[in-house]
Every structure is written in structure tokens, then in C-alpha cells.
Write a protein that holds these residues in place. Structure first.
Motif, PDB file in Angstrom:
ATOM      1  N   ARG A 179       0.873  -1.180   0.000  1.00  0.00           N
ATOM      2  CA  ARG A 179       0.000   0.000   0.000  1.00  0.00           C
ATOM      3  C   ARG A 179       0.907   1.226   0.000  1.00  0.00           C
ATOM      4  O   ARG A 179       1.764   1.370   0.873  1.00  0.00           O
ATOM      5  CB  ARG A 179      -0.887   0.014   1.236  1.00  0.00           C
ATOM      6  CG  ARG A 179      -1.785   1.246   1.276  1.00  0.00           C
ATOM      7  CD  ARG A 179      -2.569   1.342   2.556  1.00  0.00           C
ATOM      8  NE  ARG A 179      -3.280   2.608   2.583  1.00  0.00           N
ATOM      9  CZ  ARG A 179      -4.550   2.735   2.928  1.00  0.00           C
ATOM     10  NH1 ARG A 179      -5.239   1.682   3.315  1.00  0.00           N
ATOM     11  NH2 ARG A 179      -5.111   3.916   2.911  1.00  0.00           N
ATOM     12  N   PRO A 180       0.734   2.116  -0.987  1.00  0.00           N
ATOM     13  CA  PRO A 180       1.612   3.286  -1.039  1.00  0.00           C
ATOM     14  C   PRO A 180       1.243   4.323   0.005  1.00  0.00           C
ATOM     15  O   PRO A 180       0.139   4.315   0.550  1.00  0.00           O
ATOM     16  CB  PRO A 180       1.359   3.833  -2.448  1.00  0.00           C
ATOM     17  CG  PRO A 180      -0.056   3.445  -2.736  1.00  0.00           C
ATOM     18  CD  PRO A 180      -0.241   2.099  -2.070  1.00  0.00           C
ATOM     19  N   ASP A 181       2.176   5.223   0.256  1.00  0.00           N
ATOM     20  CA  ASP A 181       1.862   6.392   1.071  1.00  0.00           C
ATOM     21  C   ASP A 181       0.930   7.271   0.246  1.00  0.00           C
ATOM     22  O   ASP A 181       0.988   7.264  -0.976  1.00  0.00           O
ATOM     23  CB  ASP A 181       3.139   7.170   1.409  1.00  0.00           C
ATOM     24  CG  ASP A 181       4.077   6.365   2.296  1.00  0.00           C
ATOM     25  OD1 ASP A 181       3.587   5.511   3.058  1.00  0.00           O
ATOM     26  OD2 ASP A 181       5.299   6.584   2.204  1.00  0.00           O
ATOM     27  N   GLY A 182       0.105   8.022   0.890  1.00  0.00           N
ATOM     28  CA  GLY A 182      -0.796   8.913   0.167  1.00  0.00           C
ATOM     29  C   GLY A 182      -2.133   8.260  -0.121  1.00  0.00           C
ATOM     30  O   GLY A 182      -2.475   7.224   0.444  1.00  0.00           O
ATOM     31  N   THR A 183      -2.872   8.864  -1.029  1.00  0.00           N
ATOM     32  CA  THR A 183      -4.245   8.402  -1.284  1.00  0.00           C
ATOM     33  C   THR A 183      -4.466   7.864  -2.688  1.00  0.00           C
ATOM     34  O   THR A 183      -5.571   7.453  -3.023  1.00  0.00           O
ATOM     35  CB  THR A 183      -5.238   9.557  -1.053  1.00  0.00           C
ATOM     36  OG1 THR A 183      -4.933  10.624  -1.957  1.00  0.00           O
ATOM     37  CG2 THR A 183      -5.183  10.049   0.386  1.00  0.00           C
TER      38      THR A 183
END
Length: 144
Positions: free
Chosen positions: A111-115
Motif C-alpha cells: 500500500r503506497p503512502d498517500g491516497t
């Protein structure tokens, strides 16, 4: 309450819940974007063999949401990331991030950082071409 055969009876709520947990065979499932993330453009996915996943990660400048199971990793990409690209075998492009029928939903591997859930498709394409020994589509000879 006991059934006539001596087994346990189930209430209607239990039976309905069990039925909802079953999926007809052959029905694909859509990968869901994790809570707190948005996919303003919608999303597609690129499936790769699971063995290639750990080899792809360090080759990418940014990694979006990646889902996986024992056999495949699915990389969330913006829609239409297959436009003018022939994704190299054994990769498979999944419009709408629909994955084939599987016994259970693939788990979230990254899951990446951010949205924003997207892996940039061009670096993913180039990394896959490199790992599979495939010439990128724009480097192939053009026939008249």
C-alpha cells in the motif's frame, strides 16, 4: 431447535450469510481500493506471476497498490494503461481490475503512502519487458 434428523438446525439469517459468502464458480472479482484511498480515474490491473513481484518492486520509481496470492500479483494502474501497449507474456491486463475466480480474495502486498493507488504503467511495462526479455512495442521494427 433441532432438526428431525438429529442435526443442528440453522436459522434463516445464518443460511443467508452462508449463501452470501459463496461465489458462483468462474465469476471474477474486482480488486477493491483500500479505505482512505481514491481512484478518481477508475482502475485497471496488470497481473504478473508472483515470482516476478519481488523482482519488479526495486525497479519501479513508485509502487501503488499491489495485491497478491500464491500465483499472481496484481498491480493497480490507471484505466486504459493498455492503450498502444502489448503487455509482455506472462503478464495479463485486467480491465476494471477484475481478477479471475480465485478461492479467496488476493491480499494487499503493498500500500503506497498517500491516497492514490496507481503504479505508473510505463515504468511497470519497461520493468516487465526487461525481466521477460521482451522488446518494448515502440522499439520494434515497423513494417510498411
Amino acid at each position: 431447535m433441532r432438526a428431525a434428523s438429529g442435526g443442528r438446525a440453522m436459522c434463516l439469517d445464518t443460511l443467508v450469510g452462508l449463501r452470501r459468502g459463496l461465489r458462483p464458480p468462474g465469476v471474477p472479482r474486482r480488486l477493491a481500493v483500500p479505505d482512505g484511498m481514491t481512484a478518481p480515474l477508475g482502475c485497471d490491473a496488470v497481473a504478473t506471476p508472483a515470482r516476478l513481484g519481488p523482482l519488479l518492486l526495486p525497479r519501479l520509481p513508485r509502487v501503488g497498490c499491489v495485491y497478491g496470492d500464491e500465483t499472481h500479483w496484481w498491480w493497480i494502474v490507471p484505466p486504459d494503461s493498455d492503450y498502444a501497449l502489448d503487455w509482455p507474456a506472462p503478464a495479463h491486463y485486467a480491465i476494471g481490475a477484475m481478477v479471475p475466480d480465485t478461492p479467496s480474495a488476493p491480499g494487499l502486498v503493498h500500500r503506497p503512502d498517500g491516497t492514490v493507488p496507481y503504479t505508473p504503467p510505463i515504468p511497470l511495462y519497461l520493468a516487465l519487458c526487461s525481466l521477460t526479455g521482451t522488446t518494448p512495442v515502440w522499439s520494434r521494427p515497423v513494417s510498411a
